[in-house]
Design an enzyme around this catalytic site. Structure first.
Site, mmCIF file in Angstrom:
data_model
loop_
_atom_site.group_PDB
_atom_site.id
_atom_site.type_symbol
_atom_site.label_atom_id
_atom_site.label_comp_id
_atom_site.label_asym_id
_atom_site.label_seq_id
_atom_site.Cartn_x
_atom_site.Cartn_y
_atom_site.Cartn_z
ATOM 1 N N TYR A 124 -9.041 0.751 11.834
ATOM 2 C CA TYR A 124 -10.930 1.240 10.547
ATOM 3 C C TYR A 124 -11.097 0.535 9.988
ATOM 4 O O TYR A 124 -11.988 0.412 9.406
ATOM 5 C CB TYR A 124 -10.957 2.799 10.020
ATOM 6 N N LYS A 125 -10.655 -0.643 9.920
ATOM 7 C CA LYS A 125 -10.521 -1.805 8.653
ATOM 8 C C LYS A 125 -11.704 -3.314 9.439
ATOM 9 O O LYS A 125 -12.340 -2.639 9.907
ATOM 10 C CB LYS A 125 -9.670 -2.276 8.273
ATOM 11 N N ASP B 120 3.470 -4.540 9.232
ATOM 12 C CA ASP B 120 2.091 -2.784 8.828
ATOM 13 C C ASP B 120 0.567 -4.326 9.658
ATOM 14 O O ASP B 120 1.450 -5.209 8.906
ATOM 15 C CB ASP B 120 2.171 -2.820 8.143
ATOM 16 N N ARG C 91 -11.459 -6.056 -5.471
ATOM 17 C CA ARG C 91 -12.026 -6.696 -4.049
ATOM 18 C C ARG C 91 -12.858 -6.925 -3.240
ATOM 19 O O ARG C 91 -13.412 -5.885 -3.477
ATOM 20 C CB ARG C 91 -10.947 -5.716 -3.712
ATOM 21 N N PHE D 242 1.035 -0.840 -0.271
ATOM 22 C CA PHE D 242 0.148 0.400 -0.008
ATOM 23 C C PHE D 242 0.883 1.248 0.130
ATOM 24 O O PHE D 242 1.678 1.468 1.361
ATOM 25 C CB PHE D 242 -0.828 0.393 1.505
#
Lengths: 411, 411
Positions: B221-222, B196, B370, B125
């Site tokens: 927040y995922k 990460d 995705r 990312f």
């Protein structure tokens, strides 16, 4: 001698009086700590509920588009710009003040690459010094932080200094610096100036571009009533944009964040000052306070703020003068922000007794009682009532009750 | 051939089924984007209202003490620690992921001062790469970022590398790295590893200390359902604490923040990783999602997640196989996180048509569809229903309607 009627009359004439009802205030409590955490606009609850129910709850990931989450730092930034004499495209609302200061001073150092010294005020709110000490340690041993107090600025702002980093209104004393004069003086010596507006934005007229300011930062949770720990802001004058990259180069500052490219390419203009994903709930609610402030006249705010602080000093000195309070804030109201500080050896228990009596200020070590005045929700009668309670606490020696000397974790 | 009944039966046997009712989900919508933004726990609204009404609204500045605002990063951090195999005192919840990554890699470089290379995955990312490019530019020309893809790790993790910085689950493909093996391999070469966990925390069992991990970051927040842009976390193994200072040295990381000293003195342990004041509204609400996750069994989450992704792949391939979707995620479920990615040249309009039909996934350029699977609120029947709608869109060619090719600002 004044009476309460005098202050009631001032309230009746106050052009800002209508704003008070826009805030959630505790009945009977006089809140003089808006310089630490601004009161809650009533509409903040409604905005938070919208974000919770509609934006996060129902629209979920689509809200990045339909509710423009990605644009909030710009939209709110442009509104803040209007409060501090900046143009659109010069301000974003993002991250914490300290993080923004790190970006701002790092940027200013890159814009002035022949010099390695950052000049700061040693008595400033410490996190500013801490952040720049961290930055300088990172940059290597040829970089240096120098400290000066106000009376030394003229001497110490010299040709070695790359960046002068000052807070316009002092967090303890409320002393207001002359932004225009200091900026001019520093620029004549070839320095850039980074202004911290934490205690100025929303408290008094600030005109960054009239002062030819270089960079600035500030918070939104004090006089802008954005909510506890709400996102701060950063200003970069147009003439300095697109020249260097700030070091916290995250995807929100990339020129094409959704291309998912491997290498960083800075976004244009103020966008490069953004770093990572923002807490949307805090950020969205911040806008409510900013909008309220945007509806007020900043000159009226200043006029009322000066009157509130002037009356408060006058009444404390006349009614509580015998108890040894010493004014720490400038007596000259042109040199004072929107707060008043008194020193007293027993400041801690006295402030706790005041809070217990519904006069909420705060204490700053070692001996400062600090009172902030927010013209949008503090009334003139508040001043009278606060000092009556203050006098009562001193007269009855109630502050000497042992419970008022129990220290809290956060003072 | 499966039928819907098969999936309904699995839901009846699902030990996690009770969690679904704890989330606000749109009736009829199948939300497969929890790997981008987790759904809202119902209790988040109540928690936000408490912060708005009681904490900010009424208790105001006193909430720093009475509602322990200053302790939230530690309290929530300790709860996150329990989800990722860390000990209490090794994790704080604060700032954005990118900011925390900057602190973590800067710390790791200082802990390994003889070396100057950070090794990263180029296809990671991008903000991770951007942040470390910014850090390295700051540190000077003897520092370097090197990129490697997974098949090159064995070669490129060598004695020149100071810090290996990897994301455990790849944001596009969902590929899961072997944390323990890579950590061991890197440490044998004298490197430190920064992990990460953005797509791992809450998605599968993570055991940082069993893997002898050095430092880590991740978002809430995922899969942790903390709310849009909610604060991230940072982990520093106890053995590395108190040795060096991270560069974003703000007052929340000072050893006595309320002494207001001029010079920075690092706080003990994990506290030094804190920087500035946090958005309390976002932070407080984050805890609701973390608490929900803490009530679930992580091994049950993994088992269900593997079943959901396995069934989804199987059904898409059997029901939509003729339309040219190519599985990008690892077929081996031991090497797959909790998401499934397919590539397709018309991925963008197909995903828009899916979202329109109530199957919410997302698109990642240039050609990736995705789908994320959140075992706490996605059901087995969701998988069946999603693929039926998927098939319908392909069969009717509805995705070719021009409206589905209109690009959004945020994809």
């Amino acid at each position: 001698m004044y009476t309460r009627e005098h202050f009631e009359k001032l309230d009746k004439q106050d052009p800002l009086a209508g704003f008070r009802d826009q805030f959630a205030l505790n009945p009977g409590e006089i809140y003089l700590d808006g310089n630490s955490l601004g009161a809650r606009p009533k509409k903040a609850a409604q905005r938070a509920a919208e974000v919770l129910e509609q934006e996060w709850g129902q629209d979920l990931i689509r809200s990045w588009n339909t509710h423009h989450w990605f644009e909030l730092p710009y939209r709110i930034g442009d509104k803040i710009a209007g409060l501090i004499g900046a143009d659109k495209g010069e301000v974003v609302c993002t991250d914490a003040t300290g993080i923004n200061l790190y970006k701002a001073v790092a940027t200013a150092l890159k814009l002035n690459p022949q010099r390695k010294v950052v000049l700061m005020e040693g008595s400033n709110f410490p996190t500013n010094n801490y952040m720049i000490q961290g930055l300088v340690a990172q940059l290597g041993s040829d970089f240096e932080v120098r400290f000066a107090e106000e009376h030394e600025f003229a001497d110490k702002i010299d040709e070695q200094v790359a960046v002068v980093c000052l807070t316009q209104v002092h967090y303890k004393s409320g002393r207001l610096l002359d932004m225009q004069a200091i900026t001019e003086q520093a620029q004549q010596k070839g320095c850039l100036v980074v202004w911290d507006l934490c205690h100025s934005a929303g408290a008094l007229p600030v005109d960054l571009n009239a002062a030819n300011a270089d960079l600035a930062v500030g918070c939104t949770y004090k006089y802008l009533n954005g909510g506890p720990g709400s996102q701060a802001f950063i200003f970069v004058a147009k003439r300095h944009q697109n020249k260097v990259n700030q070091p916290l180069s995250g995807w929100w500052g990339h020129n094409a964040p959704f291309n998912f490219e491997r290498d960083y390419q800075p976004g244009a203009g103020i966008s490069q000052m953004l770093t990572g994903t923002q807490g949307i709930l805090s950020l969205a609610v911040t806008e409510v306070g900013i909008d309220l402030m945007g509806a007020a006249d900043m000159q009226q705010i200043r006029t009322k703020s000066q009157a509130l602080t002037r009356y408060f000093i006058e009444l404390v000195e006349s009614q509580c003068g015998e108890y040894g309070f010493k004014l720490v804030s400038p007596r000259d109201e042109e040199r004072r922000g929107s707060q008043v500080a008194f020193s007293h050896a027993d400041g801690y228990p006295i402030m706790q007794a005041l809070i217990d009596a519904g006069v909420v200020g705060d204490f700053r070590a070692p001996d400062i009682l600090r009172f902030g005045f927010a013209p949008l929700y503090n009334s003139y009668a508040d001043i009278w009532d606060a000092v009556q309670r203050f006098k009562e606490i001193m007269l009855t020696e109630r502050w000497q009750e042992p419970r008022f000397n129990q220290r809290h974790a956060v003072t």
